[in-house]
Scaffold this motif. Structure first.
Motif, PDB file in Angstrom:
ATOM      1  N   LYS A  51      -7.093  -2.593  -2.389  1.00  0.00           N
ATOM      2  CA  LYS A  51      -6.469  -2.665  -3.711  1.00  0.00           C
ATOM      3  C   LYS A  51      -6.516  -4.089  -4.263  1.00  0.00           C
ATOM      4  O   LYS A  51      -6.854  -4.323  -5.425  1.00  0.00           O
ATOM      5  CB  LYS A  51      -5.026  -2.177  -3.585  1.00  0.00           C
ATOM      6  N   LYS A  56      -7.909  -2.633  -7.673  1.00  0.00           N
ATOM      7  CA  LYS A  56      -7.891  -1.197  -7.962  1.00  0.00           C
ATOM      8  C   LYS A  56      -6.494  -0.756  -8.399  1.00  0.00           C
ATOM      9  O   LYS A  56      -5.514  -1.047  -7.715  1.00  0.00           O
ATOM     10  CB  LYS A  56      -8.298  -0.397  -6.715  1.00  0.00           C
ATOM     11  N   VAL A  60      -5.141   4.173  -3.427  1.00  0.00           N
ATOM     12  CA  VAL A  60      -6.453   3.954  -2.817  1.00  0.00           C
ATOM     13  C   VAL A  60      -6.657   4.996  -1.727  1.00  0.00           C
ATOM     14  O   VAL A  60      -5.787   5.193  -0.873  1.00  0.00           O
ATOM     15  CB  VAL A  60      -6.557   2.535  -2.220  1.00  0.00           C
TER      16      VAL A  60
END
Length: 244
Positions: A51, A56, A60
């Motif tokens: 992440k 992100k 995840v």
């Protein structure tokens, strides 16, 4: 117990990574997945790392393909997609997923190499495993090959290849063979001292890539600490290269 903040998470060395697979060197004393202790586990640590590194948003995905006991360190593989998780899990089931370990054991085996085949039964109440007889309800067959690489004092450095993935398999089978692992408090308490770190290391994981089908091999060497330091690590690497 609440988990510690991500800033306190240990650094996990990355050995291999692409869009489908993540191979790492698991530090000792970290659970493979969340357990009752609430301590940081490999799945949580690596999800946070992905992440952070790739910025992100949201959740995840990371699939647990195989496990290492909490006190065991070394090579470990995770799936970064659900398709990779499914295909790697199938590799585990059909035994095309290769797992090699090194261990320091008490004693010197009578045979420098061989195969151990036992029926193992897990007692969920005590989280212990023991060797039992064929036909025991709930028992599963466990198979491993071993090869003695070096000896020093009254210890042996043993290379182990697993053909099955039973809980505590290496620890139980070698202890049953009269070769308890250095530091193993659960299956070698008579010869080990409290506080010793178990000398068992996942040195190699090999598998067909879930997408490209290429043979992938991930290696992780044990630390140069006692009792590993009793043995020449350069010779261990040479032994591995000649074995593979």
């Amino acid at each position: 117990m609440n988990k510690r903040e991500p800033a306190a998470y240990p650094v996990v060395p990355i050995l291999f990574e692409d869009n489908h697979v993540l191979g790492v060197s698991k530090p000792v004393n970290i659970p493979s997945q969340e357990d009752a202790t609430g301590d940081p586990d490999m799945l949580t640590i690596l999800k946070q790392d992905i992440k952070d590194r790739y910025n992100k948003p949201g959740n995840v995905f990371l699939g647990l393909v195989h496990r290492l006991d909490r006190p065991v360190g070394g090579a470990m593989v995770f799936a970064k997609t659900s398709k990779a998780a499914s295909r790697l899990s199938e590799s585990v089931r059909n035994r095309s997923f290769r797992k090699q370990y090194v261990a320091v054991v008490h004693g010197i085996p009578a045979k420098t190499s061989g195969r151990l085949v036992n029926m193992l039964y897990k007692d969920a109440r005590t989280n212990t495993v023991h060797v039992t007889s064929k036909g025991t309800d709930g028992a599963k067959e466990a198979i491993l090959d071993y090869n003695v690489l070096h000896t020093a004092e009254d210890y042996s450095l043993v290379l182990i290849e697993l053909h099955t993935g039973r809980p505590h398999q290496i620890r139980v089978q070698l202890s049953h063979a009269g070769l308890p692992l250095f530091g193993d408090q659960k299956y070698g308490s008579k010869v080990n001292k409290a506080g010793q770190q178990i000398a068992l290391w996942s040195i190699l994981v090999g598998f067909p890539h879930p997408v490209t089908k290429e043979d992938i091999t991930i290696r992780s060497m044990p630390p140069s600490l006692y009792p590993w330091s009793l043995f020449p690590m350069d010779k261990l690497e040479s032994s591995l290269r000649s074995d593979l």
